[in-house]
Motif scaffolding. Sequence first.
Motif, PDB file in Angstrom:
ATOM      1  N   VAL A 114      45.532  39.053  43.906  1.00  0.00           N
ATOM      2  CA  VAL A 114      45.093  40.267  44.599  1.00  0.00           C
ATOM      3  C   VAL A 114      45.313  41.490  43.710  1.00  0.00           C
ATOM      4  O   VAL A 114      46.390  41.676  43.130  1.00  0.00           O
ATOM      5  CB  VAL A 114      45.857  40.438  45.931  1.00  0.00           C
ATOM      6  CG1 VAL A 114      45.569  41.810  46.531  1.00  0.00           C
ATOM      7  CG2 VAL A 114      45.466  39.351  46.911  1.00  0.00           C
ATOM      8  N   GLY A 115      44.284  42.294  43.592  1.00  0.00           N
ATOM      9  CA  GLY A 115      44.387  43.525  42.820  1.00  0.00           C
ATOM     10  C   GLY A 115      44.134  43.369  41.333  1.00  0.00           C
ATOM     11  O   GLY A 115      44.102  44.365  40.602  1.00  0.00           O
ATOM     12  N   LYS A 116      43.951  42.145  40.862  1.00  0.00           N
ATOM     13  CA  LYS A 116      43.698  41.918  39.436  1.00  0.00           C
ATOM     14  C   LYS A 116      42.208  42.127  39.156  1.00  0.00           C
ATOM     15  O   LYS A 116      41.356  41.444  39.717  1.00  0.00           O
ATOM     16  CB  LYS A 116      44.123  40.505  39.034  1.00  0.00           C
ATOM     17  CG  LYS A 116      45.598  40.200  39.313  1.00  0.00           C
ATOM     18  CD  LYS A 116      46.505  41.089  38.489  1.00  0.00           C
ATOM     19  CE  LYS A 116      47.957  40.639  38.518  1.00  0.00           C
ATOM     20  NZ  LYS A 116      48.664  40.965  39.755  1.00  0.00           N
ATOM     21  N   GLN A 117      41.892  43.071  38.286  1.00  0.00           N
ATOM     22  CA  GLN A 117      40.500  43.439  38.049  1.00  0.00           C
ATOM     23  C   GLN A 117      39.758  42.444  37.164  1.00  0.00           C
ATOM     24  O   GLN A 117      38.556  42.230  37.335  1.00  0.00           O
ATOM     25  CB  GLN A 117      40.423  44.833  37.424  1.00  0.00           C
ATOM     26  CG  GLN A 117      40.888  45.944  38.361  1.00  0.00           C
ATOM     27  CD  GLN A 117      40.663  47.315  37.777  1.00  0.00           C
ATOM     28  OE1 GLN A 117      40.588  47.485  36.560  1.00  0.00           O
ATOM     29  NE2 GLN A 117      40.559  48.310  38.632  1.00  0.00           N
TER      30      GLN A 117
ATOM     31  N   ASP B   1      43.679  40.858  33.164  1.00  0.00           N
ATOM     32  CA  ASP B   1      44.906  41.205  33.871  1.00  0.00           C
ATOM     33  C   ASP B   1      45.650  39.947  34.305  1.00  0.00           C
ATOM     34  O   ASP B   1      46.855  39.988  34.543  1.00  0.00           O
ATOM     35  CB  ASP B   1      44.583  42.039  35.118  1.00  0.00           C
ATOM     36  CG  ASP B   1      43.865  43.325  34.758  1.00  0.00           C
ATOM     37  OD1 ASP B   1      44.500  44.185  34.138  1.00  0.00           O
ATOM     38  OD2 ASP B   1      42.673  43.457  35.082  1.00  0.00           O
TER      39      ASP B   1
END
Length: 245
Positions: A147-150, A74
């Motif tokens: 933030v939020g990147k898997q 991502d």
Amino acid sequence: MTSTDPITDFKNECAERIASYPEKTDLVEAARAFNIASNREKYSYNFTWMGRPIIQYPQDMIAMQELIWRIQPDLIIETGIAHGGSLIFYASLLELIGKGEVIGIDIDIRDHNRREIEAHPMFKRITMLQGSAIDERLVEEVKKRAVGKQTVMVCLDSNHTHEHVLRELELYSPFVTVGSYLVVFDTIVEDMPARMYDRPWDQGNNPKTAVWEFMKQTDAFEIDHAIDNKLLISVAPEGYLKRVK
């Protein structure tokens, strides 16, 4: 052992062949000679990707393509922008995958390079940050964007001194997700003749020595020697680090 699946058979054949290469002394020596001669002649400066100079060996870019397609990140974070070819390369692969973005960091993004990168159709997946990669304020900015990147991959290709790369490893390794990679370019400096570069780095003071030191400090990463064995010609021997925990 042969299976009933020809795709599996082919993959197994490749893996067995690659594993045998370290014992092929003629092949290893030929690759070593080419690595030295081609680095001396700035071979990597001759290639472009989608119109931008990439300053990488084609072998490493094929390896990166394989990893990116398999991992499907991502976010890809790269320190060192130069002409922007590698940013464009990574962004184009993410465009094919259909997701993801690239963050490029450089202490000096030249105006002419910035213009060309920003005008490129792949710029829609790229963010550039100017500043030292080891400036902790800049790292905090990267942290916010991650933030939020898997799935996150990191590539280090800026200042190649031991001290700088070791600090990059310490700062950026936490971003790398399990199963993904932290790729340290220009570890080849350690394998070149002494005083070959008119730069601060040399034998004993380079990305590979930083990797060696970093690996003493962590058990979260392993050097993927299968990639080294496969490529043979590479600027990043022992630089493909897989996060395993």
